[in-house]
Design an enzyme around this catalytic site. Sequence first.
Site, PDB file in Angstrom:
ATOM      1  N   GLY A 237     -10.279  29.684  91.245  1.00 52.09           N
ATOM      2  CA  GLY A 237     -10.565  30.904  91.997  1.00 52.09           C
ATOM      3  C   GLY A 237     -11.325  31.933  91.176  1.00 52.09           C
ATOM      4  O   GLY A 237     -11.165  32.005  89.957  1.00 52.09           O
TER       5      GLY A 237
ATOM      6  N   ARG B  50     -12.778  23.531  92.432  1.00 55.09           N
ATOM      7  CA  ARG B  50     -11.398  23.162  92.092  1.00 55.09           C
ATOM      8  C   ARG B  50     -11.243  21.665  91.798  1.00 55.09           C
ATOM      9  O   ARG B  50     -10.138  21.134  91.836  1.00 55.09           O
ATOM     10  CB  ARG B  50     -10.465  23.569  93.225  1.00 55.09           C
ATOM     11  CG  ARG B  50     -10.279  25.072  93.387  1.00 55.09           C
ATOM     12  CD  ARG B  50      -9.055  25.398  94.223  1.00 55.09           C
ATOM     13  NE  ARG B  50      -8.915  26.824  94.446  1.00 55.09           N
ATOM     14  CZ  ARG B  50      -8.300  27.660  93.602  1.00 55.09           C
ATOM     15  NH1 ARG B  50      -7.784  27.207  92.484  1.00 55.09           N
ATOM     16  NH2 ARG B  50      -8.206  28.941  93.886  1.00 55.09           N
TER      17      ARG B  50
ATOM     18  N   ASP C  33      -3.899  25.052  85.292  1.00 59.02           N
ATOM     19  CA  ASP C  33      -4.280  23.661  85.566  1.00 59.02           C
ATOM     20  C   ASP C  33      -5.603  23.301  84.882  1.00 59.02           C
ATOM     21  O   ASP C  33      -5.743  22.215  84.315  1.00 59.02           O
ATOM     22  CB  ASP C  33      -4.430  23.437  87.084  1.00 59.02           C
ATOM     23  CG  ASP C  33      -3.072  23.342  87.770  1.00 59.02           C
ATOM     24  OD1 ASP C  33      -2.108  22.908  87.109  1.00 59.02           O
ATOM     25  OD2 ASP C  33      -2.972  23.721  88.945  1.00 59.02           O
TER      26      ASP C  33
ATOM     27  N   LYS D 286      -8.267  32.449  82.462  1.00 59.99           N
ATOM     28  CA  LYS D 286      -8.714  33.161  83.667  1.00 59.99           C
ATOM     29  C   LYS D 286      -7.710  33.002  84.793  1.00 59.99           C
ATOM     30  O   LYS D 286      -7.168  31.918  84.973  1.00 59.99           O
ATOM     31  CB  LYS D 286     -10.053  32.557  84.112  1.00 59.99           C
ATOM     32  CG  LYS D 286     -10.539  32.994  85.452  1.00 59.99           C
ATOM     33  CD  LYS D 286     -10.799  31.832  86.425  1.00 59.99           C
ATOM     34  CE  LYS D 286      -9.548  31.200  86.964  1.00 59.99           C
ATOM     35  NZ  LYS D 286      -9.731  30.323  88.123  1.00 59.99           N
TER      36      LYS D 286
ATOM     37  N   ASP E 172      -4.059  35.883  89.138  1.00 60.49           N
ATOM     38  CA  ASP E 172      -2.613  35.773  89.367  1.00 60.49           C
ATOM     39  C   ASP E 172      -1.784  36.247  88.167  1.00 60.49           C
ATOM     40  O   ASP E 172      -0.600  36.531  88.310  1.00 60.49           O
ATOM     41  CB  ASP E 172      -2.227  34.324  89.693  1.00 60.49           C
ATOM     42  CG  ASP E 172      -2.775  33.873  91.033  1.00 60.49           C
ATOM     43  OD1 ASP E 172      -3.510  34.650  91.668  1.00 60.49           O
ATOM     44  OD2 ASP E 172      -2.470  32.738  91.451  1.00 60.49           O
TER      45      ASP E 172
HETATM   46  P1  FBP Z   1      -6.793  30.487  90.356  1.00 59.34           P
HETATM   47  O1  FBP Z   1      -5.370  30.183  89.976  1.00 59.34           O
HETATM   48  O2  FBP Z   1      -7.658  29.304  90.401  1.00 59.34           O
HETATM   49  O3  FBP Z   1      -7.344  31.580  89.503  1.00 59.34           O
HETATM   50  O4  FBP Z   1      -6.830  31.068  91.842  1.00 59.34           O
HETATM   51  C1  FBP Z   1      -5.914  31.987  92.264  1.00 59.34           C
HETATM   52  C2  FBP Z   1      -6.048  32.346  93.727  1.00 59.34           C
HETATM   53  O5  FBP Z   1      -6.842  33.488  93.909  1.00 59.34           O
HETATM   54  C3  FBP Z   1      -4.657  32.543  94.327  1.00 59.34           C
HETATM   55  O6  FBP Z   1      -4.225  33.871  94.146  1.00 59.34           O
HETATM   56  C4  FBP Z   1      -4.851  32.126  95.755  1.00 59.34           C
HETATM   57  O7  FBP Z   1      -3.668  31.630  96.316  1.00 59.34           O
HETATM   58  C5  FBP Z   1      -5.861  31.032  95.661  1.00 59.34           C
HETATM   59  O8  FBP Z   1      -6.622  31.289  94.491  1.00 59.34           O
HETATM   60  C6  FBP Z   1      -6.762  30.954  96.862  1.00 59.34           C
HETATM   61  O9  FBP Z   1      -7.553  29.832  96.745  1.00 59.34           O
HETATM   62  P2  FBP Z   1      -8.960  29.622  97.443  1.00 59.34           P
HETATM   63  O10 FBP Z   1      -9.943  30.414  96.664  1.00 59.34           O
HETATM   64  O11 FBP Z   1      -9.212  28.164  97.279  1.00 59.34           O
HETATM   65  O12 FBP Z   1      -8.845  30.087  98.848  1.00 59.34           O
END
Ligand code: FBP
Length: 552
Positions: free
Chosen positions: A81, A145, A176, A202, A205
């Site tokens: 994200g 991802r 991850d 990064k 969260d």
């Molecule tokens: P990362 O852990 O990859 O930084 O992403 C966090 C996040 O923003 C979460 O807060 C949220 O649940 C998720 O990504 C949303 O995912 P997507 O961008 O695939 O909709």
Amino acid sequence: MEISALQKARYAYAPKLPAILTSPLAEIAVEFGKPTESLADQADLRQLFKHSYGKPVAKFVKGKSDKNGRKLTVGVILSGGQAPGGHNVIAGIYDGLKKGNKASKLYGFLGGPSGLTDNKTIEINDPMMDEFRNTGGFDMIGSGRTKIETPEQFAASLETAKKLGLDAVVVIGGDDSNTNAALLAEYFTAQGSSVQVVGCPKTIDGDLKNEHIETSFGFDTACKTYSEVIGNIERDANSAKKYWHFIKLMGRSASHITLECALQTQPSICLVSEEVEAKALSLSAIVDQICDSVAKRAANNENYGVVLIPEGLVEFVPEMKKLIAELNDLMAHHADEFAKLSGFEAQAIWLSKHLSKESGSVMAALPSEIGKQLLMDRDPHGNVQVSRIDTEKLLIGMVEAKLAGMKKAGAYVGKFSALAHFFGYEGRCAFPSNFDADYCYALGFSAFLLIAAGLTGYISSVRNLVAPAAQWLAGGVPLTMMMNMEQRHGSKKPVIRKALVELDGAPFRTFAAKRAEWAVKTSFLYPGAIQYYGPTEVCDQPTKTLKLEHLK
Ligand code: FBP
């Protein structure tokens, strides 16, 4: 291309660096600590990471080095994200490389980790880099991802690295993605390749942190962006005096964002998933807690308020956690059968025959919209996409029903009118705060120095973050040090441990000491917008979470 006045002004911003990183490169040396151990499961991890386990912590210090001027070719990946500051990590790596040797090269892998496996790259040059300095977003090279997990993907990654003549790959990602970085580092070395792998912490969260990683980048800006809007809503609530606002905040699993926003804005109620799990609070117990505040405030003639809800809440409520685990298993093990069911009604009938009695009745009691959301596709890591579950609406519906009952029983006299909000994507690509702009640039520059020192299997680490940037400490932490073994999709896997909110930590305790008052007496705080220019006490402050954690 037309750009905003702020974007133009931010191009000229010079990120503040730790003093050591401003020294001439020939005068920055690496000091090593003692060999390290993983967080747990040492024997298993030593076995899995035969070539990279147990390296010492590295710290940059004043000293002679003849390595920092080498010509290097590096590839960088943005993974997962978006988080404000990612472009500045790239700028830190780029400037470090070019400062060391003008002939060094930086490739950006396009669209995340798949850019590495599929060899999709762009070479970053001065005009391209300058267009993205101090800006939010990951649009410079894109993100993705994809999880590098199959033998073919590992082999393809090495193939790409060879084709490009890479000395190193930098993975900018969360827990991850950095686990993936550790596995790649081990794989490359085991294959006799000298390609190094370095990670950078990064995620908005805020759950990639430990003794050496004080915070992940992006958390600061995202929390400040959400807090500004929550403060605006609080002021609206306090002006109109007629709505309860239920605000869900991003954070896939941990409640750090929600807790930080609560400390910044002092809402009527803030739910913390980790506490819900620790106290095994059911949905109805949570609803009781909210109704208690609604009733008490109504008795004071205040039929308004603000409730903050962490995005991942449903996975921490015991009966919902059990239901989701059963759904995950059923959907994974009967994937073909499940895919053939057309529509939610058919799925619900099939599930009623396969779920346990307890989970079956929880599912049946949920509004059908929530039921549908629980059945949506899982992400590539097998997780329910909690950002797409309307927990805030679920709670509003349950609170309305409970208040109607309380009214009949004479236990509630007010008027309840609620509005639902979700703040997530609004904050992930904001212009980075000065803190994130500085922190990210320092992380990137440190990643370059780790590469120049020939290190692999490390994550870039910048610490002492509540002090002015000049006093920050920079170095690297071996990735295996942050790992343990966890059950994932039916088998034990090495992973970087996710840092959830600690209920005995200073941020939660500070909130817990105040919440009874906030629940009844309007105590809203209006933090306002992120300030980029002005006095340092307004523009350069870290999060309350970081400050409170440093007090312990
Ligand atoms: P990362 O852990 O990859 O930084 O992403 C966090 C996040 O923003 C979460 O807060 C949220 O649940 C998720 O990504 C949303 O995912 P997507 O961008 O695939 O909709």
